[in-house]
Design a protein around this motif. Structure first.
Motif, mmCIF file in Angstrom:
data_model
loop_
_atom_site.group_PDB
_atom_site.id
_atom_site.type_symbol
_atom_site.label_atom_id
_atom_site.label_comp_id
_atom_site.label_asym_id
_atom_site.label_seq_id
_atom_site.Cartn_x
_atom_site.Cartn_y
_atom_site.Cartn_z
ATOM 1 N N TRP A 299 -95.108 -16.095 99.786
ATOM 2 C CA TRP A 299 -95.213 -15.999 98.327
ATOM 3 C C TRP A 299 -93.917 -16.505 97.682
ATOM 4 O O TRP A 299 -92.934 -16.774 98.364
ATOM 5 N N GLU A 300 -93.975 -16.604 96.333
ATOM 6 C CA GLU A 300 -92.822 -17.001 95.515
ATOM 7 C C GLU A 300 -92.176 -18.267 96.058
ATOM 8 O O GLU A 300 -90.986 -18.327 96.372
ATOM 9 N N VAL A 301 -93.001 -19.303 96.184
ATOM 10 C CA VAL A 301 -92.526 -20.612 96.650
ATOM 11 C C VAL A 301 -91.796 -21.285 95.493
ATOM 12 O O VAL A 301 -92.403 -21.654 94.485
ATOM 13 N N ASP A 302 -90.495 -21.420 95.631
ATOM 14 C CA ASP A 302 -89.669 -21.929 94.535
ATOM 15 C C ASP A 302 -89.818 -23.441 94.369
ATOM 16 O O ASP A 302 -89.730 -24.188 95.352
ATOM 17 N N PRO A 303 -90.054 -23.909 93.137
ATOM 18 C CA PRO A 303 -90.200 -25.346 92.885
ATOM 19 C C PRO A 303 -88.931 -26.108 93.288
ATOM 20 O O PRO A 303 -87.807 -25.669 93.019
ATOM 21 N N GLY A 304 -89.132 -27.236 93.942
ATOM 22 C CA GLY A 304 -88.028 -28.126 94.278
ATOM 23 C C GLY A 304 -87.244 -27.754 95.522
ATOM 24 O O GLY A 304 -86.383 -28.511 95.948
ATOM 25 N N LYS A 309 -91.365 -28.539 99.094
ATOM 26 C CA LYS A 309 -91.346 -29.939 99.502
ATOM 27 C C LYS A 309 -92.101 -30.158 100.812
ATOM 28 O O LYS A 309 -92.673 -31.227 101.040
ATOM 29 N N ALA A 310 -92.101 -29.142 101.689
ATOM 30 C CA ALA A 310 -92.806 -29.260 102.967
ATOM 31 C C ALA A 310 -94.310 -29.030 102.822
ATOM 32 O O ALA A 310 -95.059 -29.246 103.771
ATOM 33 N N GLY A 311 -94.765 -28.582 101.631
ATOM 34 C CA GLY A 311 -96.189 -28.377 101.400
ATOM 35 C C GLY A 311 -96.644 -26.938 101.421
ATOM 36 O O GLY A 311 -97.845 -26.662 101.437
ATOM 37 N N MET A 312 -95.728 -25.991 101.392
ATOM 38 C CA MET A 312 -96.106 -24.577 101.386
ATOM 39 C C MET A 312 -96.769 -24.221 100.059
ATOM 40 O O MET A 312 -96.359 -24.689 99.000
#
Length: 517
Positions: A299-304, A309-312
């Motif tokens: 969760w909470e996949v931070d932009p940038g 970037k890996a596609g999570m």
């Protein structure tokens, strides 16, 4: 309700199952002392005769329970011995015995692997696993007679596997009908060019499972209802005549953990992350998934940041860390495994759709990592994938076919049509080299390694300045794909891969270093 009136069936005449039954062919070359191998549940395993040959134990793990056996730990040593079998467990019901040596886990032969590797294979199998085992005294006697390097494990031929095929209904229905009989087994009759044929169902296939449920003992009416309840799409486990005959000769079950995935609607994803100044950029949380099973979710996949970037994607479930399954592990142990990887970590994840699919068919997504990677994006894994690096200053290094010893490598495409490797080149340089090899893919099985220099493709000389479209045409030619390549040492590899090549160079060096261990 009969199958011929069901809306998912195409208008094909039904045939009697007896006309399609395959007869057993006696083969004196199979087995060790006796060619007749058998399923543990079909025979009395207490008799001495039943222990004189390899046996196949198909184990099912119930929710919240184990398979019910213990493996003797022998770190760094080959030989994997069952040390305990729990009473009333799946292992006991399927005939596993104390002292059995495990020869194979699903389709992976492990008789010369250490116990740590065998545990990894079993954990990666999910709720079902097929073990090929041999009684310890028979194993030891065979090794004493034939040597410690003897291969005692019976295996299916190359590419001979059951298939897990996902079929989406079109105007012609699912594109198959089922042989008429009061009770299973059932065989499929395909419509030419229909949905089933396009999904990879082979002609004359035997139907084993529908949406993860065995239909081998279903009545005709039960099968009809099961298929009609599937709606607009259905996932079938099937076995073609060649697979059925080989399994019959070996006494091997037509088991789902052996299957290859064809046209699957969902897939596991591999994410390679390199930690940045702000970390990986995601939060791991333990919670229950869509089917109510506990797991580790992202969760909470931070932009940038590296994770995005890996596609999570937020809500992905973590399946494996560095190729090792984390199913059943607690939160703290999972976090420890991620941290142990340092600044570079490889994760295998599934989104909610994939999680529901693999839960329905009762199979681990890790079993289908190879076939889904290959079919998902052939350009990422076939020989025509050409990655050109940035122009950088490099020392002049003569890399010509005349200065390198060469060998030929023949490749056949995998289930998804790809060959399982990627090519890269250095801008303005004459080198074309292998920068990625899909584990277990066609290229890996043929012995192709990261760092191999490609000299010719199908007899045509190639180099870093080759036109990508021309390379794609060569890769699309009729199989097999014939490569002429030169394998270089790590020292010479470093001489012609320039500094600053980035992640490609880092991955190549890491792979070469791991091969030396």
């Amino acid at each position: 309700m009969c199958l011929s009136s069901c809306p998912f069936l195409c208008p094909v005449d039904l045939r009697d199952t007896a006309s399609l039954a395959l007869k057993f062919q006696f083969n004196p070359k199979l087995g060790i002392d006796n060619p007749v191998l058998s399923l543990a549940e079909d025979h009395d395993c207490s008799g001495p005769w039943s222990l004189e040959r390899p046996r196949f134990c198909l184990l099912n793990k119930e929710e919240g329970k184990s398979f019910g056996f213990h493996l003797q730990r022998q770190l760094g040593r080959a030989g994997n011995v069952v040390s305990k079998v729990e009473p009333g467990s799946s292992a006991q019901r399927q005939g596993l015995r104390v002292g059995d040596r495990i020869l194979a886990v699903n389709k992976d032969v492990v008789e010369h692997e250490d116990s740590a590797a065998v545990v990894r294979y079993i954990r990666a199998s999910g709720p079902r696993v097929l073990l090929t085992v041999l009684a310890r005294h028979v194993h030891d006697a065979a090794q004493a007679q034939q040597g410690s390097d003897a291969h005692l494990c019976p295996v299916l031929g190359s590419g001979v596997r059951p298939r897990l095929c996902h079929i989406v209904k079109d105007n012609g229905g699912f594109g198959f009908s089922v042989t008429h009989g009061t009770q299973g087994p059932f065989w499929l009759v395909l419509s030419a060019g229909g949905a089933a044929e396009r999904a990879g169902v082979p002609p004359g296939a035997r139907l084993l499972e529908v949406n993860g449920v065995s239909v081998e003992k279903f009545t005709h009416n039960q099968l009809s209802r099961k298929l009609c309840q599937s709606g607009e799409q259905v996932t079938l486990l099937v076995a073609g005549p060649e697979v059925e005959e080989q399994c019959r000769q070996l006494g091997m079950p037509l088991a789902a953990p052996l299957a290859e995935g064809w046209a699957l609607p969902a897939k596991p994803r591999r994410l390679d992350l390199k930690k940045g100044p702000q970390g990986f950029g995601f939060l791991l949380r333990e919670e229950k998934g869509p089917e109510g099973h506990p797991g580790q979710f992202l969760w909470e996949v931070d932009p940038g940041l590296p994770a995005e970037k890996a596609g999570m994607q937020a809500g992905d479930r973590l399946v494996a860390v560095a190729g090792e399954s984390v199913e059943g592990l607690g939160h703290e142990e999972t976090v420890s495994r991620i941290r142990a990887q340092g600044s570079f970590v490889s994760l295998i994840v599934v989104d909610r759709e994939a999680d529901r699919f693999f839960s329905m068919v009762r199979l681990s997504p890790l079993l289908f990592l190879e076939s889904t990677e290959t079919s998902a994006s052939p350009k990422d894994t076939c020989s025509a994938s050409l990655v050109e690096t940035e122009n950088v200053l490099v020392e002049d290094t003569d890399v010509t076919s005349g200065s390198l010893s060469s060998c030929q490598c023949l490749l056949y495409p995998g289930p998804g049509g790809g060959y399982g490797f990627r090519l890269s080149c250095v801008a303005s340089r004459p080198c074309l080299f292998v920068s990625q090899v899909t584990p277990g893919g066609s290229a890996a099985r043929a012995g192709l390694q990261i760092g191999d220099v490609i000299l010719e493709v199908n007899g045509c000389p190639v180099g870093g300045d080759i036109d990508p479209e021309r390379l794609q045409q060569l890769a699309d030619a009729e199989p097999p794909l014939c490569l002429k390549l030169a394998v270089r040492s790590q020292q010479s590899l470093e001489a012609w891969i320039p500094p600053g090549i980035g992640e490609v160079r880092k991955k190549i060096q890491e792979t070469l270093a791991s091969d030396l261990l």
